[in-house]
Design an enzyme around this catalytic site. Structure first.
Site, PDB file in Angstrom:
ATOM      1  N   PRO A  10       0.821  -1.228   0.000  1.00  0.00           N
ATOM      2  CG  PRO A  10      -0.929  -1.593   1.512  1.00  0.00           C
ATOM      3  CD  PRO A  10       0.356  -2.194   1.004  1.00  0.00           C
TER       4      PRO A  10
ATOM      5  CB  SER B 126       6.908   5.769 -18.617  1.00  0.00           C
ATOM      6  OG  SER B 126       6.178   4.875 -19.432  1.00  0.00           O
TER       7      SER B 126
ATOM      8  CD  GLU C 134       6.555  -7.258 -15.170  1.00  0.00           C
ATOM      9  OE1 GLU C 134       7.718  -7.349 -15.566  1.00  0.00           O
ATOM     10  OE2 GLU C 134       5.726  -8.169 -15.240  1.00  0.00           O
TER      11      GLU C 134
HETATM   12  N1  COS Z   1      20.214  -6.421 -11.014  1.00  0.00           N
HETATM   13  C1  COS Z   1      20.937  -6.759  -9.914  1.00  0.00           C
HETATM   14  N2  COS Z   1      21.067  -5.939  -8.849  1.00  0.00           N
HETATM   15  C2  COS Z   1      20.453  -4.734  -8.877  1.00  0.00           C
HETATM   16  C3  COS Z   1      19.698  -4.324 -10.006  1.00  0.00           C
HETATM   17  C4  COS Z   1      19.588  -5.219 -11.099  1.00  0.00           C
HETATM   18  N3  COS Z   1      18.887  -4.895 -12.177  1.00  0.00           N
HETATM   19  N4  COS Z   1      19.199  -3.103  -9.761  1.00  0.00           N
HETATM   20  C5  COS Z   1      19.639  -2.737  -8.560  1.00  0.00           C
HETATM   21  N5  COS Z   1      20.394  -3.736  -8.028  1.00  0.00           N
HETATM   22  C6  COS Z   1      21.083  -3.715  -6.729  1.00  0.00           C
HETATM   23  C7  COS Z   1      21.998  -2.518  -6.655  1.00  0.00           C
HETATM   24  O1  COS Z   1      23.263  -2.808  -7.208  1.00  0.00           O
HETATM   25  C8  COS Z   1      22.063  -2.270  -5.162  1.00  0.00           C
HETATM   26  O2  COS Z   1      22.957  -3.153  -4.570  1.00  0.00           O
HETATM   27  P1  COS Z   1      24.310  -2.633  -3.834  1.00  0.00           P
HETATM   28  O3  COS Z   1      23.824  -1.696  -2.764  1.00  0.00           O
HETATM   29  O4  COS Z   1      24.929  -3.876  -3.307  1.00  0.00           O
HETATM   30  O5  COS Z   1      25.095  -1.954  -4.899  1.00  0.00           O
HETATM   31  C9  COS Z   1      20.672  -2.657  -4.676  1.00  0.00           C
HETATM   32  O6  COS Z   1      20.130  -3.528  -5.679  1.00  0.00           O
HETATM   33  C10 COS Z   1      19.779  -1.461  -4.493  1.00  0.00           C
HETATM   34  O7  COS Z   1      19.640  -0.829  -5.759  1.00  0.00           O
HETATM   35  P2  COS Z   1      19.373   0.729  -5.895  1.00  0.00           P
HETATM   36  O8  COS Z   1      20.292   1.464  -4.969  1.00  0.00           O
HETATM   37  O9  COS Z   1      19.427   1.055  -7.332  1.00  0.00           O
HETATM   38  O10 COS Z   1      17.888   0.863  -5.326  1.00  0.00           O
HETATM   39  P3  COS Z   1      16.938   2.138  -5.310  1.00  0.00           P
HETATM   40  O11 COS Z   1      16.084   2.009  -4.127  1.00  0.00           O
HETATM   41  O12 COS Z   1      17.712   3.392  -5.483  1.00  0.00           O
HETATM   42  O13 COS Z   1      16.037   2.101  -6.636  1.00  0.00           O
HETATM   43  C11 COS Z   1      14.517   1.336  -8.313  1.00  0.00           C
HETATM   44  C12 COS Z   1      15.662   1.091  -7.325  1.00  0.00           C
HETATM   45  C13 COS Z   1      13.815   2.670  -8.231  1.00  0.00           C
HETATM   46  C14 COS Z   1      15.082   1.177  -9.682  1.00  0.00           C
HETATM   47  C15 COS Z   1      13.565   0.182  -7.941  1.00  0.00           C
HETATM   48  O14 COS Z   1      12.988   0.417  -6.699  1.00  0.00           O
HETATM   49  C16 COS Z   1      12.524  -0.094  -8.954  1.00  0.00           C
HETATM   50  O15 COS Z   1      12.758  -0.744  -9.975  1.00  0.00           O
HETATM   51  N6  COS Z   1      11.281   0.384  -8.688  1.00  0.00           N
HETATM   52  C17 COS Z   1      10.148   0.027  -9.486  1.00  0.00           C
HETATM   53  C18 COS Z   1       9.521  -1.180  -8.878  1.00  0.00           C
HETATM   54  C19 COS Z   1       8.642  -1.863  -9.837  1.00  0.00           C
HETATM   55  O16 COS Z   1       8.971  -2.087 -10.992  1.00  0.00           O
HETATM   56  N7  COS Z   1       7.474  -2.221  -9.334  1.00  0.00           N
HETATM   57  C20 COS Z   1       6.552  -2.940 -10.101  1.00  0.00           C
HETATM   58  C21 COS Z   1       6.044  -4.011  -9.225  1.00  0.00           C
HETATM   59  S1  COS Z   1       6.100  -5.554  -9.956  1.00  0.00           S
HETATM   60  S2  COS Z   1       4.571  -5.548 -11.187  1.00  0.00           S
END
Ligand code: COS
Length: 384
Positions: free
Chosen positions: A127, A367, A364
């Site tokens: 949520p 944008s 997922e």
């Molecule tokens: N593959 C492997 N490791 C990854 C990765 C990837 N694609 N992306 C990030 N990581 C790792 C990073 O390297 C980091 O590890 P270290 O601290 O050891 O270096 C850790 O994961 C945290 O990553 P990051 O600092 O980038 O996290 P953030 O919180 O800044 O942001 C985003 C990440 C915003 C990109 C992420 O939260 C995201 O994708 N949000 C969208 C979520 C989503 O798609 N939701 C849909 C739900 S499913 S339908």
């Protein structure tokens, strides 16, 4: 990478025939009843659709990413709800186990997923945590050889039908972000799990989402994916890198279907004494759609091939998902416009696609999240 072109052609032919003969004629029925008929799900199982991405040794087809997107280009040519019923199982629901699971976890769970006997869902969103996935609050507290899980997951696709969840929960409260998160395989029949009422959505009738509520739910410690605490966020991100290419491929398929429908309509519908397709303003909409569709298809294939080559495709996956989902939205809008008044009427079906595809720009990763990821990766690479 295509391993065997002949086998691939047979699979693509079978899927194309299934879409044309079984799914397209049932689109309206699914939209009206909000259910995918059980006999269609059985046919999907027989076709192997639930096991597309599961390794062969566990009963799946073990498609490469390139093969998977080719199948999705075909599957996209009908209501996206049909893809959704097996999509979470071949995609985000199972891939955590495939990518990071232990041998025992794979042997225990993957055969059931490959056959379609068990559906898998991906439980990340909450949520108060959507785009900021690392802020999730669901807690998993170690208690002997179990973890006790408490929390609520939101908008979980296929949750009402799921047999297992790939659940992301916080095992270390002192680590407020990614490093405190672990991934679990949770049997949906575990006591302490309950479901919210089915969400009423803008589109994709037949694909069901709801809240999943965990109250003192005891999950065996052996179900931590990979047997390792604190790496569940990374597992989720790896799963999403792959999932985003899959969704981008579906966007290409659905856009192709909408454009085919719009083209047919433009060639049949007459105004001012000639088919409207003879008018250059209609032609511009057709041509722009075809061009963008071609670009998206090329991007998706390139990202898929790079992933098959073992490259890190975080940027390419986000580029493909961003471009293909936005393209799909523009094609949907033009398809409605070309249909004119008929485009607004349910019986022509195109307004249903217009609503169905809106979610592609959101789930997922929105944008805007894809844009952030792409720019961040660019700056990190430049700084190295
Ligand atoms: N593959 C492997 N490791 C990854 C990765 C990837 N694609 N992306 C990030 N990581 C790792 C990073 O390297 C980091 O590890 P270290 O601290 O050891 O270096 C850790 O994961 C945290 O990553 P990051 O600092 O980038 O996290 P953030 O919180 O800044 O942001 C985003 C990440 C915003 C990109 C992420 O939260 C995201 O994708 N949000 C969208 C979520 C989503 O798609 N939701 C849909 C739900 S499913 S339908």
């Amino acid at each position: 990478m295509i391993r065997d072109q002949e086998t691939m052609n047979v699979l693509l032919d079978n899927v194309a025939r299934f879409v044309r003969d079984r799914l397209v004629p049932n689109e309206e029925r699914v939209a009206e009843t909000d259910e995918i008929p059980a006999d269609i799900v059985d046919d999907m199982k027989a076709l192997g659709l639930f096991g597309l991405t599961i390794p062969e040794q566990y009963g799946g087809l073990d498609l490469t990413m390139e093969e998977e997107v080719l199948v999705m280009f075909e599957m996209g040519k009908t209501s996206p709800a049909f893809r959704s019923i097996f999509g979470t199982t071949v995609g985000i629901g199972s891939q955590g186990i495939v990518i990071d699971g232990t041998e025992e976890q794979k042997a225990k769970w993957l055969p059931k997923l490959a056959s379609g006997d068990t559906l898998a869902s991906f439980a990340l969103t909450e949520p108060e945590c959507g785009s900021d996935a690392a802020a999730l609050k669901t807690r998993a507290v170690r208690d002997g050889d179990h973890y006790v899980v408490n929390g609520t997951k939101r908008f979980i696709t296929n949750a009402p039908q799921a047999g297992i969840f790939t659940l992301m929960a916080r095992t270390n409260p002192d680590e407020p972000r990614a490093a405190g998160i672990s991934a679990f395989i949770v049997d949906a029949n575990t006591p302490g799990i309950s479901f919210g009422k089915r969400d009423r959505k803008m589109g994709q009738k037949g694909a069901h989402t709801c809240d999943v509520i965990f109250e003192n739910c005891r999950v065996p410690a052996e179900n931590v994916i990979g047997g390792k605490e604190g790496v569940g966020f990374k597992t989720a991100m790896k799963v999403l890198d792959k999932g985003r290419i899959h969704i981008a491929a579906i966007c290409v398929g659905v856009a192709q279907r909408m454009l085919d429908d719009a083209l047919r309509y433009a060639m049949e519908r007459k105004q001012f004494g000639q088919p409207i397709g003879e008018f250059q303003l209609i032609q511009a909409m057709l041509a722009d759609s075809q061009t963008e569709l071609y670009a998206a298809r090329c991007m998706v294939l390139d990202a898929a091939r790079k992933r098959d080559n073992g490259e890190n495709v975080s940027t390419e996956a986000s580029c493909a998902k961003l471009f293909a989902s936005e393209m799909c939205g523009r094609v949907a809008d033009r398809a409605v416009q070309i249909h004119g008044g008929a485009g607004y009427m349910s019986e022509y079906g195109i307004e249903r696609f217009y609503r169905d595809v809106r979610i592609f720009r959101i789930y997922e990763g929105t944008s805007q999240i894809q844009q952030i990821l792409i720019a961040r990766n660019m700056m990190r690479a430049a700084a190295r």
